[in-house]
Design a protein around this motif. Structure first.
Motif, PDB file in Angstrom:
ATOM      1  N   SER A 151       0.841  -1.191   0.000  1.00 21.67           N
ATOM      2  CA  SER A 151       0.000   0.000   0.000  1.00 21.67           C
ATOM      3  C   SER A 151       0.877   1.242   0.000  1.00 21.67           C
ATOM      4  O   SER A 151       1.981   1.241   0.562  1.00 21.67           O
ATOM      5  CB  SER A 151      -0.921   0.030   1.225  1.00 21.67           C
ATOM      6  OG  SER A 151      -0.177   0.283   2.408  1.00 21.67           O
ATOM      7  N   CYS A 152       0.404   2.277  -0.651  1.00 23.14           N
ATOM      8  CA  CYS A 152       1.120   3.549  -0.702  1.00 23.14           C
ATOM      9  C   CYS A 152       0.100   4.669  -0.482  1.00 23.14           C
ATOM     10  O   CYS A 152      -0.884   4.775  -1.218  1.00 23.14           O
ATOM     11  CB  CYS A 152       1.817   3.722  -2.046  1.00 23.14           C
ATOM     12  SG  CYS A 152       2.772   5.263  -2.170  1.00 23.14           S
ATOM     13  N   TYR A 177      -4.316  10.192  -1.986  1.00 29.11           N
ATOM     14  CA  TYR A 177      -4.617   8.896  -2.570  1.00 29.11           C
ATOM     15  C   TYR A 177      -4.116   7.743  -1.704  1.00 29.11           C
ATOM     16  O   TYR A 177      -3.205   7.899  -0.887  1.00 29.11           O
ATOM     17  CB  TYR A 177      -3.997   8.780  -3.970  1.00 29.11           C
ATOM     18  CG  TYR A 177      -2.482   8.735  -3.972  1.00 29.11           C
ATOM     19  CD1 TYR A 177      -1.794   7.517  -3.858  1.00 29.11           C
ATOM     20  CD2 TYR A 177      -1.728   9.903  -4.083  1.00 29.11           C
ATOM     21  CE1 TYR A 177      -0.405   7.485  -3.849  1.00 29.11           C
ATOM     22  CE2 TYR A 177      -0.350   9.870  -4.072  1.00 29.11           C
ATOM     23  CZ  TYR A 177       0.312   8.663  -3.959  1.00 29.11           C
ATOM     24  OH  TYR A 177       1.684   8.619  -3.930  1.00 29.11           O
ATOM     25  N   ARG A 179      -3.010   3.813  -2.858  1.00 29.36           N
ATOM     26  CA  ARG A 179      -2.854   2.884  -3.977  1.00 29.36           C
ATOM     27  C   ARG A 179      -2.360   1.548  -3.428  1.00 29.36           C
ATOM     28  O   ARG A 179      -1.378   1.508  -2.689  1.00 29.36           O
ATOM     29  CB  ARG A 179      -1.873   3.448  -5.004  1.00 29.36           C
ATOM     30  CG  ARG A 179      -1.595   2.505  -6.153  1.00 29.36           C
ATOM     31  CD  ARG A 179      -0.676   3.124  -7.198  1.00 29.36           C
ATOM     32  NE  ARG A 179      -1.395   4.050  -8.076  1.00 29.36           N
ATOM     33  CZ  ARG A 179      -0.881   4.541  -9.194  1.00 29.36           C
ATOM     34  NH1 ARG A 179       0.344   4.213  -9.565  1.00 29.36           N
ATOM     35  NH2 ARG A 179      -1.588   5.353  -9.950  1.00 29.36           N
ATOM     36  N   HIS A 181      -1.071  -2.294  -4.462  1.00 32.22           N
ATOM     37  CA  HIS A 181      -0.519  -3.152  -5.512  1.00 32.22           C
ATOM     38  C   HIS A 181      -0.595  -4.596  -5.029  1.00 32.22           C
ATOM     39  O   HIS A 181      -0.057  -4.918  -3.962  1.00 32.22           O
ATOM     40  CB  HIS A 181       0.938  -2.808  -5.794  1.00 32.22           C
ATOM     41  CG  HIS A 181       1.190  -1.365  -6.108  1.00 32.22           C
ATOM     42  ND1 HIS A 181       1.575  -0.934  -7.359  1.00 32.22           N
ATOM     43  CD2 HIS A 181       1.107  -0.251  -5.327  1.00 32.22           C
ATOM     44  CE1 HIS A 181       1.729   0.384  -7.337  1.00 32.22           C
ATOM     45  NE2 HIS A 181       1.460   0.810  -6.117  1.00 32.22           N
ATOM     46  N   VAL A 191      -3.701  -3.311  -9.500  1.00 32.77           N
ATOM     47  CA  VAL A 191      -3.588  -2.056  -8.751  1.00 32.77           C
ATOM     48  C   VAL A 191      -4.975  -1.459  -8.569  1.00 32.77           C
ATOM     49  O   VAL A 191      -5.741  -1.328  -9.536  1.00 32.77           O
ATOM     50  CB  VAL A 191      -2.679  -1.041  -9.480  1.00 32.77           C
ATOM     51  CG1 VAL A 191      -2.539   0.230  -8.647  1.00 32.77           C
ATOM     52  CG2 VAL A 191      -1.313  -1.650  -9.752  1.00 32.77           C
ATOM     53  N   GLU A 193      -6.776   1.973  -6.759  1.00 35.93           N
ATOM     54  CA  GLU A 193      -6.424   3.275  -6.180  1.00 35.93           C
ATOM     55  C   GLU A 193      -7.648   4.109  -5.875  1.00 35.93           C
ATOM     56  O   GLU A 193      -8.562   4.231  -6.690  1.00 35.93           O
ATOM     57  CB  GLU A 193      -5.521   4.052  -7.140  1.00 35.93           C
ATOM     58  CG  GLU A 193      -5.138   5.432  -6.599  1.00 35.93           C
ATOM     59  CD  GLU A 193      -4.439   6.302  -7.630  1.00 35.93           C
ATOM     60  OE1 GLU A 193      -3.237   6.093  -7.827  1.00 35.93           O
ATOM     61  OE2 GLU A 193      -5.111   7.181  -8.225  1.00 35.93           O
ATOM     62  N   SER A 195      -8.614   8.081  -4.827  1.00 37.24           N
ATOM     63  CA  SER A 195      -8.086   9.441  -4.723  1.00 37.24           C
ATOM     64  C   SER A 195      -9.229  10.406  -4.447  1.00 37.24           C
ATOM     65  O   SER A 195     -10.362  10.185  -4.898  1.00 37.24           O
ATOM     66  CB  SER A 195      -7.344   9.845  -5.996  1.00 37.24           C
ATOM     67  OG  SER A 195      -8.218   9.864  -7.110  1.00 37.24           O
ATOM     68  N   SER A 206     -11.453   6.465   2.932  1.00 39.49           N
ATOM     69  CA  SER A 206     -10.398   5.486   3.192  1.00 39.49           C
ATOM     70  C   SER A 206     -10.956   4.247   3.868  1.00 39.49           C
ATOM     71  O   SER A 206     -10.486   3.128   3.622  1.00 39.49           O
ATOM     72  CB  SER A 206      -9.281   6.109   4.031  1.00 39.49           C
ATOM     73  OG  SER A 206      -9.761   6.560   5.282  1.00 39.49           O
TER      74      SER A 206
END
Length: 233
Positions: A151-152, A177, A179, A181, A191, A193, A195, A206
């Motif tokens: 996660s990012c 955001y 994201r 993977h 992926v 995501e 945002s 979230s």
């Protein structure tokens, strides 16, 4: 790779889950009902307009015609920007949080996994390392019910087209955001995501996105579940 909507449901859910096909692997996940699919793969212009009008009516039932038209333009611009990209799935949400209008988008797509040893686990570590090197944001290696993932969480600048501003000039603004993977055993990575340009709605969005990510499931060509770690065993 195409979005498929006519496959039998493999996950109990109210709305039909989105589906992507990655060669011999099917990817499914469940989106919250307040997210509406954008017609990014509709080749018929009239049908695309009809679907956008339907989306606006569902998202803003009974709203003033001016408000519906403005939101319709936003949806059309979002869908248009994604037509020639790798994005396979896109949805948009419009809701009020603490009396503030908030919006968010979710994108889903498939990319090539890093060419490293170690299978899915090796790809996970390579993705996390690459993201940390470019200082993409808060990077974490996680385990989902479907398997290993990265996660990012971060922010970036986005642009609002001139036709959407009073001055007629494009406007830059920050967007936040998450994201995620998820490497697959066939050399691709799924992926997903979220945002949003409206930080007021971050906690709500979230949380919903976390539920969507937790619902990701992989299936072999014969419909049998596929798990890439011990997390979901």
């Amino acid at each position: 790779m195409t979005i498929e909507t006519d496959l039998p449901k493999l996950i109990p859910t109210q709305p039909a889950p989105p589906v992507l096909r990655a060669d011999d692997i099917r990817v499914r996940w469940v989106m919250p009902e307040i997210f509406y699919d954008l017609p990014i793969h509709e080749s018929d212009d009239d049908e695309a307009v009809r679907r956008l009008e339907e989306l606006v009516e569902k998202a803003l039932p009974g709203a003033a015609e001016e408000d519906q038209a403005r939101f319709g333009v936003i949806c059309a611009l979002c869908a248009g920007d994604l037509v020639d990209t790798e994005v396979e799935y896109a949805s948009i949400c419009l809701t009020a949080v603490d009396n503030t209008l908030c919006t968010a988008t979710v994108l889903g797509f498939l990319v090539d996994s890093p060419e490293v040893d170690g299978g899915v686990r090796g790809a996970t570590k390579a993705i996390a390392s690459a993201l940390r090197q470019v200082e993409a944001g808060e990077v974490s290696e996680i385990e989902l019910p479907c398997g290993f993932a990265v996660s990012c969480i971060g922010s970036r600048d986005a642009k609002l087209a001139g036709e959407m501003t009073e001055s007629g000039e494009s406007l830059s603004f920050p967007t936040w955001y998450i994201r995620v993977h998820v490497p697959l055993p066939n050399g691709t990575t799924f992926v997903l995501e979220l945002s949003t340009p409206t930080m007021v709605g971050w906690d709500l969005f979230s949380t919903m996105f976390g539920n969507a990510v937790s619902s990701i499931r992989f299936y072999d060509f014969d419909g049998s579940p596929l798990i890439t770690s011990e997390a979901g065993a």
